[in-house]
Motif scaffolding. Structure first.
Motif, PDB file in Angstrom:
ATOM      1  N   TYR A  10     -78.254  42.952  93.962  1.00  0.00           N
ATOM      2  CA  TYR A  10     -79.178  43.152  92.625  1.00  0.00           C
ATOM      3  C   TYR A  10     -79.855  41.751  92.340  1.00  0.00           C
ATOM      4  N   GLN A  14     -83.575  39.451  92.576  1.00  0.00           N
ATOM      5  CA  GLN A  14     -84.577  39.135  91.113  1.00  0.00           C
ATOM      6  C   GLN A  14     -84.809  37.908  91.247  1.00  0.00           C
ATOM      7  N   VAL A  69     -80.225  39.936  83.484  1.00  0.00           N
ATOM      8  CA  VAL A  69     -81.390  40.223  84.611  1.00  0.00           C
ATOM      9  C   VAL A  69     -81.592  41.657  84.459  1.00  0.00           C
ATOM     10  N   ASP A  71     -84.596  45.263  84.996  1.00  0.00           N
ATOM     11  CA  ASP A  71     -85.978  45.632  85.157  1.00  0.00           C
ATOM     12  C   ASP A  71     -85.772  47.445  85.040  1.00  0.00           C
TER      13      ASP A  71
END
Length: 139
Positions: A10, A14, A69, A71
């Motif tokens: 992940y 990013q 971090v 989304d």
């Protein structure tokens, strides 16, 4: 191992996260930064002229920081919690230093960086085998 395979994948996918530092008057400051996950589990944070910023001075004075971090998950039923927030929060100790190859796109950042040494990792909605996520101390 600081990050699970899913967390590492992940983070590798990013480009931007938010660093939280503490100002000289005790107030929090949160700013976006480009980053790179290193093989040893540290995270290099950088951007244009980062050494001239308040966040850089904050880290030099008070190295305890948080970095997020995150989304939104795509609207794909095969993913964990479609349409919900997902991410990784890293709490740790940061240091300032100069590197030969800064994080981010070439030419977009200087060689001065902030390096984060994780102490606690919290992740959510990124692992199909653990959809609720997890929180753990890593140092």
């Amino acid at each position: 191992m600081i990050f699970t395979g899913v967390e590492s994948a992940y983070l590798d996918g990013q480009l931007l996260g938010r660093l939280a530092t503490v100002g000289s008057d005790g107030t929090p400051q949160v700013r976006p930064l480009g980053f790179r996950l290193n093989e040893d589990g540290t995270i290099d944070l950088g951007g244009p002229r980062v050494a001239s910023t308040q966040r850089y001075r904050n880290v030099r004075r008070q190295p305890r920081v948080g970095f997020v971090v995150d989304d939104l998950t795509p609207e794909d039923p095969s993913l964990v919690r479609p349409g919900m927030g997902r991410g990784v929060e890293i709490r740790g100790v940061a240091d300032t230093l100069r590197v030969d190859t800064p994080p981010g796109k070439p030419g977009m950042a200087g060689n001065d960086i902030i390096r984060l040494l994780p102490r606690r990792v919290i992740s959510w909605h990124i692992d199909p085998d653990n959809p609720a996520g997890e929180a753990r101390n890593v140092a």
